[in-house]
Design a protein around this motif. Structure first.
Motif, short mmCIF file in Angstrom:
data_model
loop_
_atom_site.label_atom_id
_atom_site.label_comp_id
_atom_site.label_asym_id
_atom_site.label_seq_id
_atom_site.Cartn_x
_atom_site.Cartn_y
_atom_site.Cartn_z
N GLY A 134 7.42 -1.57 -15.23
CA GLY A 134 7.30 -1.96 -13.84
C GLY A 134 6.44 -3.20 -13.67
O GLY A 134 6.72 -4.05 -12.83
N ALA A 135 5.39 -3.32 -14.48
CA ALA A 135 4.48 -4.46 -14.37
C ALA A 135 5.10 -5.74 -14.91
O ALA A 135 4.92 -6.81 -14.34
CB ALA A 135 3.18 -4.17 -15.12
N LEU A 136 5.85 -5.63 -16.02
CA LEU A 136 6.36 -6.83 -16.68
C LEU A 136 7.75 -7.24 -16.20
O LEU A 136 8.14 -8.39 -16.35
CB LEU A 136 6.41 -6.60 -18.20
N GLY A 137 8.50 -6.29 -15.65
CA GLY A 137 9.82 -6.63 -15.12
C GLY A 137 10.90 -6.72 -16.17
O GLY A 137 12.00 -7.19 -15.87
N GLU A 138 10.64 -6.31 -17.39
CA GLU A 138 11.68 -6.26 -18.42
C GLU A 138 11.49 -5.02 -19.29
O GLU A 138 10.43 -4.39 -19.25
CB GLU A 138 11.69 -7.53 -19.27
N ASN A 139 12.51 -4.70 -20.05
CA ASN A 139 12.48 -3.47 -20.84
C ASN A 139 11.43 -3.55 -21.94
O ASN A 139 11.14 -4.61 -22.50
CB ASN A 139 13.86 -3.22 -21.47
N ALA A 140 10.84 -2.41 -22.26
CA ALA A 140 9.86 -2.29 -23.34
C ALA A 140 10.05 -0.93 -24.00
O ALA A 140 10.48 0.02 -23.35
CB ALA A 140 8.43 -2.45 -22.82
N ALA A 141 9.74 -0.85 -25.28
CA ALA A 141 9.95 0.39 -26.02
C ALA A 141 8.79 0.66 -26.97
O ALA A 141 8.30 -0.25 -27.63
CB ALA A 141 11.25 0.31 -26.83
N ILE A 142 8.36 1.93 -26.99
CA ILE A 142 7.38 2.38 -27.98
C ILE A 142 8.19 2.84 -29.18
O ILE A 142 8.80 3.91 -29.15
CB ILE A 142 6.53 3.53 -27.43
N ARG A 143 8.21 2.07 -30.25
CA ARG A 143 9.18 2.33 -31.30
C ARG A 143 8.70 3.31 -32.38
O ARG A 143 9.40 4.25 -32.74
CB ARG A 143 9.59 1.01 -31.97
N ARG A 144 7.49 3.08 -32.91
CA ARG A 144 7.04 3.91 -34.03
C ARG A 144 5.55 3.71 -34.27
O ARG A 144 4.95 2.76 -33.77
CB ARG A 144 7.79 3.55 -35.32
N ALA A 145 4.98 4.60 -35.04
CA ALA A 145 3.58 4.48 -35.42
C ALA A 145 3.37 5.18 -36.75
O ALA A 145 4.11 6.09 -37.11
CB ALA A 145 2.67 5.09 -34.35
N LEU A 146 2.36 4.74 -37.46
CA LEU A 146 1.95 5.37 -38.71
C LEU A 146 0.44 5.49 -38.72
O LEU A 146 -0.27 4.50 -38.49
CB LEU A 146 2.41 4.53 -39.91
N CYS A 147 -0.04 6.70 -38.98
CA CYS A 147 -1.48 6.94 -39.01
C CYS A 147 -1.93 7.27 -40.42
O CYS A 147 -1.26 8.01 -41.14
CB CYS A 147 -1.85 8.10 -38.08
N PHE A 148 -3.07 6.71 -40.81
CA PHE A 148 -3.70 6.99 -42.10
C PHE A 148 -5.03 7.71 -41.86
O PHE A 148 -5.72 7.43 -40.88
CB PHE A 148 -4.05 5.68 -42.83
N ARG A 149 -5.38 8.58 -42.78
CA ARG A 149 -6.75 9.10 -42.82
C ARG A 149 -7.10 9.34 -44.28
O ARG A 149 -6.30 9.88 -45.04
CB ARG A 149 -6.89 10.39 -42.03
N VAL A 150 -8.29 8.89 -44.69
CA VAL A 150 -8.71 9.03 -46.08
C VAL A 150 -10.05 9.76 -46.16
O VAL A 150 -10.83 9.75 -45.21
CB VAL A 150 -8.82 7.66 -46.79
N ASN A 151 -10.27 10.40 -47.30
CA ASN A 151 -11.52 11.12 -47.55
C ASN A 151 -12.15 10.63 -48.85
O ASN A 151 -11.57 9.83 -49.59
CB ASN A 151 -11.27 12.63 -47.66
N ASN A 152 -13.32 11.20 -49.11
CA ASN A 152 -14.03 10.98 -50.37
C ASN A 152 -14.29 9.49 -50.59
O ASN A 152 -14.84 8.84 -49.73
CB ASN A 152 -13.26 11.64 -51.52
#
Length: 318
Positions: free
Chosen positions: A170-188
């Motif tokens: 609505g703000a930008l006036g053109e189509n937008a898409a949330i396509r994908r995401a990748l999350c990492f978490r590490v220990n030690n």
């Protein structure tokens, strides 16, 4: 009245509550000023919201959000079939957690818009929030989100990312898409470093920055080097972004390719910052081992990528 001005700050309003004014022009002006400062909506929309809600700022703010979201969903329905080939990759690393997201739009002009960049930052932080909630016993954990999963993620104020996507459209006036995401978490003893290209645009503070660009990479590594060298580790991300290795490679198993331009193992590639050395040689100089990495590029095919993420999750859990 500009729809962009009406909607552009809907995703970034404070949750502080104000007492609604009951009567008197002074209180009404105070309420109007407070509502405009809090929401960023136009004078006329804030005035109408207060009139319809008896000068109660909390109710007026709720009404404004509902109107903005309704306009956004209406626009989203109209433009849903438009191709979204442009956009940005967002990379956010905070300590032992990292998130990399891809948000698409129709034009490169919109991808350079500050409102669009703030939305990329918002999605990355929501993903990182859910990464923070994850408990695991291994060294490395990864989780991939497809578009549907991302749009259904709830946000702090009770909406979903899909609702915020509608506000953005609505703000930008053109189509937008949330396509994908990748999350990492590490220990030690594992650590993370991230990078976006070209010339990352910082969103947020220096200490807590979402980098945005057309390409991105996150690397999980282990180092015995006495000093942590951010620029060196960032250069490994740059290597991955620029030369697209298919795997890390193993020193005692993988033979270097005869044609260096076709080298698919990271450790055997020519190091971008020193053509006389391979990446593997530089890693050994810095007593560093790359454990895992992932690369995003705007518009690339994702089926294989998601399969790789799922496979690596299974291997990490064993």
């Amino acid at each position: 009245m500009s729809l962009q001005r009406f909607c552009m700050r809907a995703m970034h309003t404070s949750r502080q509550l104000y007492a609604g004014a009951t009567s008197g022009s002074g209180l009404e002006k105070s309420a109007l000023a407070a509502l405009r400062k809090k929401t960023g909506y136009t004078f006329s929309h804030c005035k109408k919201a207060l009139e319809l809600n008896d000068n109660n700022i909390s109710m007026a703010e709720k009404w404004l959000h509902q109107q903005a979201q309704a306009l956004g969903w209406s626009k989203a329905t109209k433009v849903a079939d438009r191709a979204t080939a442009q956009g940005l990759i967002g990379v956010l690393v905070r300590g032992n957690r990292g998130a990399m997201v891809e948000i698409n739009c129709e034009t490169d002009f919109v991808a350079r818009n500050d409102t669009f960049k703030r939305f990329v930052d918002h999605v990355a932080r929501v993903c990182l929030y859910y990464t923070d909630l994850t408990e695991f016993d291994g060294d490395l954990w990864k989780l991939g989100f497809d578009s549907d999963a991302l749009k259904n993620l709830p946000t702090e104020e009770g909406r979903t990312l899909g609702d915020h996507q509608a506000l953005l459209i609505g703000a930008l006036g053109e189509n937008a898409a949330i396509r994908r995401a990748l999350c990492f978490r590490v220990n030690n003893d594992l650590k993370l470093v991230g990078y976006a290209h070209p010339a990352p645009t910082n969103v947020g503070s220096t200490e807590d920055t979402t980098q945005v660009g057309k390409y991105g990479a996150i690397v999980a590594y282990r180092t015995e080097h006495r000093l942590l060298n951010y620029e060196f580790h960032k250069s490994i991300c740059q290597q991955i972004v620029g030369l697209k290795p298919l795997k890390i490679g193993e020193y005692d198993k993988d033979q270097p390719a005869e044609n260096k331009d076709e080298e698919t193992c990271l450790i055997h590639q020519e190091y971008l910052l020193d053509a006389d050395k391979t990446v593997g040689e530089v890693l050994q100089e810095y007593s560093t081992e790359v454990i895992d990495y992932h690369r995003f590029e705007i518009g690339e095919r994702t089926e294989r990528n998601l399969q790789e993420i799922i496979r690596s999750q299974h291997q990490s859990s064993n």
